[in-house]
Motif scaffolding. Structure first.
Motif, mmCIF file in Angstrom:
data_model
loop_
_atom_site.group_PDB
_atom_site.id
_atom_site.type_symbol
_atom_site.label_atom_id
_atom_site.label_comp_id
_atom_site.label_asym_id
_atom_site.label_seq_id
_atom_site.Cartn_x
_atom_site.Cartn_y
_atom_site.Cartn_z
ATOM 1 N N GLY A 189 0.837 -1.184 0.000
ATOM 2 C CA GLY A 189 0.000 0.000 0.000
ATOM 3 C C GLY A 189 0.875 1.238 0.000
ATOM 4 O O GLY A 189 2.032 1.194 0.414
ATOM 5 N N GLY A 237 -4.784 6.483 0.772
ATOM 6 C CA GLY A 237 -6.110 5.945 0.470
ATOM 7 C C GLY A 237 -6.055 4.505 0.007
ATOM 8 O O GLY A 237 -5.387 3.674 0.594
ATOM 9 N N ARG A 238 -6.747 4.242 -1.078
ATOM 10 C CA ARG A 238 -6.896 2.871 -1.557
ATOM 11 C C ARG A 238 -5.968 2.583 -2.739
ATOM 12 O O ARG A 238 -6.322 1.860 -3.652
ATOM 13 N N GLU A 239 -4.764 3.154 -2.698
ATOM 14 C CA GLU A 239 -3.785 2.943 -3.760
ATOM 15 C C GLU A 239 -2.654 2.049 -3.278
ATOM 16 O O GLU A 239 -2.117 2.230 -2.189
ATOM 17 N N GLY A 284 -8.357 -4.521 -0.396
ATOM 18 C CA GLY A 284 -9.166 -3.303 -0.411
ATOM 19 C C GLY A 284 -8.621 -2.177 -1.267
ATOM 20 O O GLY A 284 -9.198 -1.090 -1.305
ATOM 21 N N TYR A 285 -7.535 -2.407 -1.985
ATOM 22 C CA TYR A 285 -6.973 -1.361 -2.843
ATOM 23 C C TYR A 285 -7.735 -1.311 -4.156
ATOM 24 O O TYR A 285 -8.206 -2.337 -4.653
ATOM 25 N N ARG A 286 -7.880 -0.113 -4.715
ATOM 26 C CA ARG A 286 -8.644 0.063 -5.948
ATOM 27 C C ARG A 286 -7.803 0.598 -7.106
ATOM 28 O O ARG A 286 -8.298 0.734 -8.227
ATOM 29 N N ALA A 331 -13.193 -4.040 -8.514
ATOM 30 C CA ALA A 331 -13.841 -3.757 -7.234
ATOM 31 C C ALA A 331 -14.682 -4.927 -6.753
ATOM 32 O O ALA A 331 -15.562 -4.764 -5.943
#
Length: 180
Positions: free
Chosen positions: A89, A93-95, A128-130, A179
């Motif tokens: 990570g 955020g989600r990156e 959970g990463y997008r 997702a």
């Protein structure tokens, strides 16, 4: 050590988590791939500097302890790894960020990079990463083509002083993660 049945596999390759016991193999693979990949793109002095800096065994131990997910690629039916990837990570955020992805020159263009990328995508999305980003040397056409075929798009540039009188001159690429 590398456990063939503990990760993702396809007909030609198996991908599984690397451990501290795999650090010598990671260092050998880095040495073999870097000279093949970067000779002529950056100076021999910079290759030596970066290998010593990025693949120092204690640094790899520390990265593993700090949550960088290292993965090994092995040819089906073999136990010696032929490639690796590392990701984590970003804290933004989600990156997630792909730090490294290398396949031994004798095993390239057979689906190994795709197997590693697919494993990183799955693991990052499951965490959970997008979005997955990476940096790649601006002159590394082979890697740029591989990443573009894999759905990565340019989103910036980065010139980073890494010490020793050397810089990393990179494109920043990113792609969304499923997702589901």
């Amino acid at each position: 050590m590398f456990a063939m049945n503990s990760g993702m596999s396809n007909d030609l390759f198996s991908v599984a988590p690397a451990t501290v016991a795999d650090i010598p193999a990671l260092c050998r693979l880095a040495e073999a791939t870097w000279w093949h990949c970067y000779r002529g793109m950056i100076s021999d002095e910079q290759i030596r500097f970066m290998l010593a800096w990025m693949y120092e065994p204690e640094r790899l131990r520390s990265e593993m302890a700090d949550g960088v997910d290292w993965l090994l690629l092995c040819r089906a039916g073999a136990t010696a790894p032929v490639g690796f990837a590392a990701w984590s990570g970003t804290g933004r955020g989600r990156e997630a960020r792909l730090h490294k992805l290398y396949v031994h020159p004798g095993h390239q263009r057979r689906g190994g990079a795709k197997a590693l990328l697919d494993s990183v995508y799955r693991r990052a999305a499951d965490a959970g990463y997008r979005r997955l980003s990476l940096t790649v040397n601006r002159h590394n056409r082979t890697a740029l083509q591989c990443y573009q075929r894999a759905g990565f798009h340019p989103c910036g540039t980065q010139v980073r002083d890494i010490g020793g009188g050397f810089v990393m001159d990179d494109y920043i690429l990113a792609r969304p993660l499923a997702a589901d």
